[in-house]
Design an enzyme around this catalytic site. Structure first.
Site, PDB file in Angstrom:
ATOM      1  N   SER A 153       0.843  -1.193   0.000  1.00 44.00           N
ATOM      2  CA  SER A 153       0.000   0.000   0.000  1.00 44.00           C
ATOM      3  C   SER A 153       0.876   1.238   0.000  1.00 44.00           C
ATOM      4  O   SER A 153       2.057   1.188   0.353  1.00 44.00           O
ATOM      5  CB  SER A 153      -0.908   0.017   1.235  1.00 44.00           C
ATOM      6  OG  SER A 153      -0.180   0.438   2.384  1.00 44.00           O
ATOM      7  N   ASP A 154       0.311   2.366  -0.391  1.00 43.20           N
ATOM      8  CA  ASP A 154       1.017   3.612  -0.168  1.00 43.20           C
ATOM      9  C   ASP A 154       0.824   3.992   1.303  1.00 43.20           C
ATOM     10  O   ASP A 154       0.013   3.402   2.023  1.00 43.20           O
ATOM     11  CB  ASP A 154       0.513   4.707  -1.103  1.00 43.20           C
ATOM     12  CG  ASP A 154       1.586   5.749  -1.407  1.00 43.20           C
ATOM     13  OD1 ASP A 154       2.518   5.890  -0.586  1.00 43.20           O
ATOM     14  OD2 ASP A 154       1.496   6.422  -2.443  1.00 43.20           O
ATOM     15  N   TRP A 155       1.561   4.988   1.740  1.00 44.64           N
ATOM     16  CA  TRP A 155       1.613   5.359   3.164  1.00 44.64           C
ATOM     17  C   TRP A 155       0.201   5.632   3.722  1.00 44.64           C
ATOM     18  O   TRP A 155      -0.449   6.586   3.328  1.00 44.64           O
ATOM     19  CB  TRP A 155       2.476   6.600   3.329  1.00 44.64           C
ATOM     20  CG  TRP A 155       2.680   7.047   4.740  1.00 44.64           C
ATOM     21  CD1 TRP A 155       1.751   7.593   5.577  1.00 44.64           C
ATOM     22  CD2 TRP A 155       3.900   7.007   5.485  1.00 44.64           C
ATOM     23  NE1 TRP A 155       2.298   7.901   6.794  1.00 44.64           N
ATOM     24  CE2 TRP A 155       3.628   7.556   6.772  1.00 44.64           C
ATOM     25  CE3 TRP A 155       5.192   6.576   5.202  1.00 44.64           C
ATOM     26  CZ2 TRP A 155       4.612   7.656   7.753  1.00 44.64           C
ATOM     27  CZ3 TRP A 155       6.164   6.690   6.186  1.00 44.64           C
ATOM     28  CH2 TRP A 155       5.875   7.227   7.446  1.00 44.64           C
TER      29      TRP A 155
END
Length: 737
Positions: free
Chosen positions: A277-279
């Site tokens: 996932s992105d942050w």
């Protein structure tokens, strides 16, 4: 002893039966508790370990020692990565950590921002810059970079165009593959390579209004034709990991989008690597309104195909219970864990978890002079000569006085742009420094800023005008500061900041028309300069050696060869803009006849500078177009060839560009589509035969059923120096299968 313990943790085998990676992973999975499996899907930032002792670092250390963390980001350096790896090896199964970091355009040696590098159209140079970044990062204990960003970007208000390859699908796909090859090398596990990450999956570059993190709404046909191909190119190049996007796509957050992650990426494309996932994007599905709470977000993300949770704490806090409650099948967790473990084995971490954390190799990599030499050469290839009326450039050597003016004339940190791992301004030459180096002792070089980058007032203009008044040549350096482009740096107005344009006008008013150097992370609007300047160099943020590279071009030590990877608008009202325009039922044929046409009443439709535009200090002639056949059969190919000649006074490189058009189709096609390019260097008077192979794939598109197909009929082939500078044309006929 350590290696033996690790092999035991991975499952022992008889000496006569060497274990494959798959076997070792399966045996390790059978030993893992559910909590240990979930831990491998948990990625945390290690910034807390870089400062004073704190409670969060203590708690995180406890989690690492218990095997509840699979990966760390923002830990760098051989010493710190060894220290944290030692913590992980105190866990029951001694599974090593993965260390990830945003190594976007260099680790210590900073290359031009990716959009600037894309202007070189030099795939070998881009592959080499990624290789150097990987060499420096890997020696510092890094296993994994969150690059390349392969999002197509057609709205320069979006700050993250800086990280990508521009607006074109074909060019972006070729660059995506080159950067993946550069980061990863011949194989994963090489001590000078890191895992690459293709991001952000998918369509993040089409955020509405160019506003970061905003929603994306587009047709399936546009998604498959324009925004997905660079990701497919990354898969084909062997990208080890993918990162999903912050945005919603047609109402569904990309992090929870099974159509993207399960059906396309892991299904149709057969991707076997890790999806991270992105942050915080798992947690943000709650904010989007797609998930009820954090456990619901965790369930939706893992079911949709997100393997690793970066910084949301959603999997760590919820996933084991979701499995035990029957809300998430354990086989989905096992599949995700298997993907993570495979990469750890392929990197050789189970056999030697410290193999990338080598202080001696780190020192050697950081002091290799070849890295800075490569950065300078790449920067010179990436700076675009937008305009050079009257042959003002290159500057003549031996001038009595040169004034270097402007808010970026003495910049160092701004040369590097955003996403810097290690910045050392003390080792960098500003533009003023570099001009002094190249102008020689007989030339007096003066400097005045005029204003800072924000340029809110004209208080410093007088000193700048005084410096310019007695100069034989004036160089004006304007543009953005390093922190005006990048993530969370969307701009509603992409004109030159503040009153920078007025500084140019003030110089003109005293009879000095400066050579203009623009530094930025995106295309900017600067109409007064574009109209009135004689010479303009667009330097982007050119990196550690950017100052010297600009001076190389100013004085003719290097010949400009870069071409724009994004269209430059005339004004804000044209955004978003791309060379891939579609014909309308009421097209504009000339600017004088726009009544009831698809036109603006207050601006031309045409851009200021078109995709592919870029000038040289020499000239090139395109001659003698030939095709091997006037038609293409069901399984055929044909060759288009022509002669390219350097008709000017100096050696130079030309990026020749091949475009195609399908004038009549079941789905209206763009008026031009890039389908090939070659970068060719010629000496003065030299000529070379150039050829392109055109097959049915070059002419195909996704039809209404999302089938990749070629429709029979007439096609136009175009070769030129830019999308708006077509030199040669040829029509061909394509028959049905």
């Amino acid at each position: 002893m350590l290696a033996g313990l690790l092999l035991l943790g991975a499952g022992t085998v008889h000496a006569s039966e060497p274990a494959t990676v798959a076997q070792r992973v399966d045996r390790l999975l059978r030993q893992m508790t559910l909590e240990e499996k979930v831990g491998q899907l948990n990625q945390l930032s290690g910034k807390e370990f870089t400062g004073p002792a704190n409670d969060k670092a203590v708690n995180m250390e406890r989690e690492i020692r218990s095997g509840r963390v699979g990966s760390m980001l923002n830990i760098k350096g051989a010493a710190d990565t060894r220290r944290l790896q030692a913590m992980a090896l105190q866990s029951r199964l001694k599974i090593p950590l993965l260390f990830g970091l945003d190594v976007i355009h260099g680790y210590q040696t900073v290359f031009p921002v990716p959009l600037g590098e894309a202007s070189s159209w030099d795939l070998e140079a881009m592959e080499e810059s990624a290789r150097i970044a990987a060499r420096e990062a890997a020696a510092s204990g890094i296993h994994w970079t969150f690059a390349p960003m392969v999002d197509i970007g057609r709205d320069p208000r979006w700050g993250r165009v800086m990280e990508g390859a521009g607006e074109d699908t074909y060019l972006g796909s070729r660059i995506a593959a080159a950067r993946v090859r550069g980061f990863q090398g011949a194989r994963l596990g090489g001590l000078e390579s890191v895992m690459a990450t293709a991001k952000h999956f998918a369509a993040y570059g089409a955020a509405i209004a160019g506003r970061d993190y905003n929603a994306v709404d587009m047709s399936e046909q546009l998604l498959h034709e324009t925004y997905l191909p660079p990701f497919k190119a990354a898969v084909d190049a062997g990208a080890a990991t993918f990162m999903n996007a912050f945005n919603t796509l047609n109402g569904i957050p990309a992090t929870g989008h099974s159509g993207l992650q399960r059906d396309i990426l892991k299904g149709a494309w057969g991707f076997q690597g890790i999806v991270v996932s992105d942050w915080g994007s798992v947690r943000e599905m709650v904010v989007h309104g797609h998930a009820q709470d954090l456990p619901d977000a965790a369930a939706k993300a893992i079911v949709a195909g997100s393997d690793m949770d970066m910084e949301s704490n959603a999997y760590a806090s919820s996933l084991a219970k979701l499995v035990r409650d029957g809300k998430v099948p354990v086989k989905l967790v096992d599949d995700a864990v298997r993907r993570v473990l495979v990469k750890k084995f392929e990197l050789g971490l189970f056999d030697d978890p410290y193999r990338f954390s080598d202080p001696a190799r780190e020192r050697a990599a950081m002091s290799d002079p070849r890295h800075r030499q490569a950065a300078r050469a790449t920067a010179a290839k990436s700076i675009v000569l937008l305009k050079n009326d009257q042959g003002v450039l290159p500057l003549k050597r031996g001038l009595g006085a040169i004034a270097v003016i402007g808010p970026l004339a003495d910049a160092r940190r701004d040369l590097e742009g955003g996403w810097i791992v290690k910045s050392d301004a003390a080792t960098m030459a500003s533009l003023v420094d570099a001009v002094r180096e190249q102008a020689g002792p007989a030339t007096r070089v003066s400097y005045a800023a005029g204003c800072d980058v924000a340029c809110r007032d004209t208080g410093g203009f007088a000193a700048a005008l005084e410096a310019a008044a007695g100069a034989d040549a004036v160089v004006l350096a304007v543009g953005e500061s390093w922190d005006m482009s990048g993530e969370a740096k969307s701009r509603a107005d992409i004109r030159l900041p503040g009153r920078q344009g007025e500084l140019f006008e003030a110089l003109r008013a005293i009879g000095k028309t400066p050579v203009v150097v623009v530094m930025a992370g995106r295309p900017l609007i600067f109409e007064n300069i574009a109209e009135q300047a004689n010479s303009i160099l667009y330097a982007w943020f050119p990196g550690s050696e950017g100052g010297r590279a600009i001076a190389d071009l100013l004085f003719g030590a290097a010949n400009p060869s870069a071409k724009l990877p994004m269209t430059f608008p005339r004004n804000m009202g044209q955004l978003p803009i791309s060379y891939q325009q579609y014909e309308t039922g009421r097209p504009v044929r000339d600017d004088k006849n726009i009544v009831y046409k698809s036109a603006y009443i207050d601006s031309p439709n045409t851009p200021r500078y078109a995709f592919g535009h870029g000038l040289s200090y020499t000239s090139f002639a395109y001659r003698d177009l030939r095709v091997s056949s006037a038609g293409m059969g069901p399984d055929g190919k044909l060759t288009l060839s022509f002669t390219l000649a350097n008709t000017g006074p100096v050696a130079g490189a030309e990026v020749v560009q091949l475009y195609v058009r399908d004038p009549v189709a079941s789905i209206v096609r763009p008026m031009k589509e890039l389908k090939g390019f070659q970068r060719i260097h010629l000496a003065p008077g030299q000529q070379q035969a150039v050829s392109f192979t055109i097959d049915r794939d070059s002419l195909a598109f996704f039809d209404r059923k999302l089938q990749w197909a070629v429709e029979p009929g007439r096609f136009e082939l175009m070769v030129g120096s830019a999308s708006d500078d077509i030199r040669l044309r040829q029509a061909i006929e394509v028959t049905a299968r």
